[in-house]
Motif scaffolding. Structure first.
Motif, short mmCIF file in Angstrom:
data_model
loop_
_atom_site.label_atom_id
_atom_site.label_comp_id
_atom_site.label_asym_id
_atom_site.label_seq_id
_atom_site.Cartn_x
_atom_site.Cartn_y
_atom_site.Cartn_z
N UNK A 209 -0.94 -11.83 2.94
CA UNK A 209 -0.65 -10.89 4.01
C UNK A 209 0.73 -10.29 3.84
N UNK A 210 0.92 -9.06 4.35
CA UNK A 210 2.20 -8.37 4.25
C UNK A 210 2.46 -7.59 5.52
N UNK A 211 3.63 -7.81 6.10
CA UNK A 211 4.11 -6.99 7.20
C UNK A 211 5.21 -6.10 6.65
N UNK A 212 5.02 -4.80 6.74
CA UNK A 212 5.85 -3.83 6.04
C UNK A 212 6.26 -2.70 7.00
N UNK A 213 7.54 -2.39 7.01
CA UNK A 213 8.03 -1.22 7.74
C UNK A 213 8.09 -0.04 6.77
N UNK A 214 7.58 1.12 7.15
CA UNK A 214 7.62 2.28 6.24
C UNK A 214 9.06 2.60 5.85
N UNK A 215 9.23 2.99 4.58
CA UNK A 215 10.56 3.32 4.07
C UNK A 215 10.87 4.78 4.33
N UNK A 216 12.16 5.07 4.44
CA UNK A 216 12.59 6.46 4.56
C UNK A 216 12.29 7.19 3.25
N UNK A 217 11.84 8.44 3.32
CA UNK A 217 11.59 9.19 2.10
C UNK A 217 12.85 9.34 1.26
N UNK B 167 13.51 -7.76 4.30
CA UNK B 167 14.56 -6.77 4.07
C UNK B 167 14.51 -6.11 2.72
N UNK B 168 13.61 -6.57 1.83
CA UNK B 168 13.52 -5.98 0.49
C UNK B 168 12.83 -4.62 0.56
N UNK B 169 13.45 -3.63 -0.07
CA UNK B 169 12.86 -2.30 -0.16
C UNK B 169 11.97 -2.23 -1.39
N UNK B 170 10.71 -1.87 -1.21
CA UNK B 170 9.75 -1.73 -2.30
C UNK B 170 9.33 -0.26 -2.41
N UNK C 220 0.80 -1.22 0.00
CA UNK C 220 0.00 0.00 0.00
C UNK C 220 0.84 1.27 0.00
N UNK C 221 2.13 1.14 0.33
CA UNK C 221 3.02 2.29 0.39
C UNK C 221 4.45 1.80 0.26
N UNK C 222 5.41 2.75 0.08
CA UNK C 222 6.81 2.37 0.08
C UNK C 222 7.17 1.76 1.43
N UNK C 223 7.98 0.72 1.39
CA UNK C 223 8.36 0.12 2.65
C UNK C 223 9.37 -1.00 2.50
N UNK C 224 9.82 -1.49 3.64
CA UNK C 224 10.76 -2.61 3.71
C UNK C 224 10.00 -3.83 4.21
N UNK C 225 10.08 -4.90 3.46
CA UNK C 225 9.32 -6.12 3.76
C UNK C 225 9.86 -6.77 5.04
N UNK C 226 8.95 -7.07 5.94
CA UNK C 226 9.29 -7.89 7.12
C UNK C 226 8.88 -9.34 6.91
N UNK C 227 7.67 -9.54 6.35
CA UNK C 227 7.17 -10.90 6.15
C UNK C 227 6.04 -10.89 5.14
N UNK C 228 6.02 -11.91 4.30
CA UNK C 228 4.91 -12.13 3.36
C UNK C 228 4.20 -13.41 3.76
#
Length: 423
Positions: free
Chosen positions: A413-421, A374-377, A345-353
């Motif tokens: 399902x997706x667990x995502x950490x928001x990415x730095x701008x 750890x993948x940056x999307x 739904x937004x830019x982020x770093x994948x924690x778990x799929x």
């Protein structure tokens, strides 16, 4: 390795791509003929499918363009020790180099000029328009002022795209004058990341309204025959991210004389001789119009969907036409199979799929994670093809397949950490 059905000469494959998206093609090609890989690294997962391999740079390290001279030399060395029947690639960046290798060895191929006519989107537009085929009005521009003039002439909305990129990278719609400057910057910036031969300027095109399809087809001695047709879904407007495809074995459009006649005429106009193409088409109120013609099999696992739906092996077809043989294209089964790609739904770093399990949902055949922890999307325009998973489903018809894909995608399902701008 499976004993090939045909052994009168091996096939050179230039570039192998990623395992998740391309191993089924290596396996299919190797089941048809012995396969020799030219690639930039020693084979690993590819090894069971190969008769041999040569490590050779695919790109010139200074100019970052295909190293045609090195590839021709490596191919000639193989041909000096083994009979070679053909050469092919499914990598968009290597299409013209593959044609150069085929020409140097005197083997069938799309033709160097024909391959370049596909790679250069401006040249494609010009040739198809000259052939009298329905095309959007278009202009190749070098500045924002020129883009503004072209858009003013065509009327909004317009589509801006780089000359030589694939996978809808850098393709963006501007619905009014206020959006044009940003759209021009996106298309021009994306074009700088591709082959320098196709850099410089942006294509401004009249927007074509209507559903989009893609067709994988074979060209044998200049005669074109389609064999798979996929209905495309796109998202992330105003960009054109490809979010899904469905393929039906009993697709009525494959028998539509207006569409098939247009496709055959387009391939003649581009001067294509022997090979595989992936053509994207908009079905407009005025008739079918080509978005682009690519001199290779489709991506996004579309050929795999076609294999599941029809029983045809796209790798076998590619190998046959590469060797100058007329392919067998009669469908062997009837089904509708589709794929859906999950985007964050937004830019982020994948924690778990988290994935649904095949068999637990109606029609679900497979589900796979694309992005690991750890993948940056990043979503367009900051990044492209920012997918974290896909699901594949099968049903008796397209409506049922789309419903199954909706349910399967909803179960991802997706667990995502928001990415730095981005700075």
């Amino acid at each position: 390795m499976t004993t090939p059905a045909t052994t009168d000469g091996l096939i050179l494959l230039i570039g192998s791509g990623g395992r998740d998206y391309r191993e089924y093609l290596l396996a299919g090609a190797a089941a048809r003929r012995p396969l020799w890989l030219l690639d930039a690294a020693e084979p690993t997962w590819q090894r069971p499918h190969l008769a041999g391999a040569t490590v050779v740079p695919l790109l010139d390290p200074e100019r970052l363009v295909p190293d045609v001279e090195g590839l021709v030399k490596a191919a000639a060395a193989v041909a000096a020790d083994h009979p070679v029947a053909g050469v092919f690639s499914y990598d968009e960046t290597l299409v013209t180099a593959t044609a150069e290798v085929a020409a140097a060895l005197g083997l069938p191929g799309l033709g160097v000029e024909g391959a370049d006519n596909c790679r250069d989107k401006h040249r494609t537009r010009r040739l198809l328009t000259e052939a009298g085929l329905l095309q959007p009005r278009f202009a190749h521009v070098g500045t924002l002022a020129e883009a503004q003039a072209a858009a003013g002439e065509f009327g909004y909305p317009v589509v801006l795209k780089p000359r030589g990129m694939g996978a809808s990278i850098g393709v963006v719609r501007a619905t009014g004058a206020a959006e044009l400057a940003a759209a021009f910057a996106v298309a021009e910036g994306a074009g700088q990341g591709g082959n320098p031969a196709y850099r410089g300027g942006v294509l401004v095109e009249e927007f074509l309204d209507g559903p989009e399809i893609s067709i994988d087809g074979a060209v044998h001695q200049g005669r074109y025959t389609p064999f798979f047709l996929a209905h495309k879904q796109v998202g992330a407007a105003p960009y054109f991210e490809e979010t899904g495809h469905t393929v039906s074995a009993d697709e009525p459009l494959l028998a539509d004389p207006e569409l098939t006649g247009m496709l055959a005429a387009a391939h003649r106009a581009l001067g294509l001789r022997d090979g595989i193409t992936h053509t994207e088409v908009k079905l407009t109120a005025r008739g079918p119009a080509i978005v682009e013609v690519n001199g290779r099999l489709g991506g996004d696992l579309i050929p795999y969907l076609g294999k599941l739906a029809t029983g045809l092996d796209p790798a076998r077809i590619a190998v046959d036409v590469a060797a100058g043989r007329e392919p067998e294209l009669a469908h062997r089964s009837t089904a509708t199979v589709g794929i859906r790609f999950a985007y964050p739904p937004q830019d982020g770093v994948v924690r778990e799929v988290l994935l649904p399990v095949a068999g637990q949902l109606p029609g679900l055949r497979a589900a796979a994670a694309i992005a690991g922890p750890g993948t940056l999307l990043r979503l367009p325009p900051r990044g492209y093809i920012a997918r974290h998973a896909y699901v594949i489903a099968e049903a008796a018809d397209r409506a049922g397949c789309l419903a199954a894909l909706d349910a399967a995608e909803g179960a991802v399902g997706l667990r995502l950490d928001p990415a730095e701008p981005q700075e």
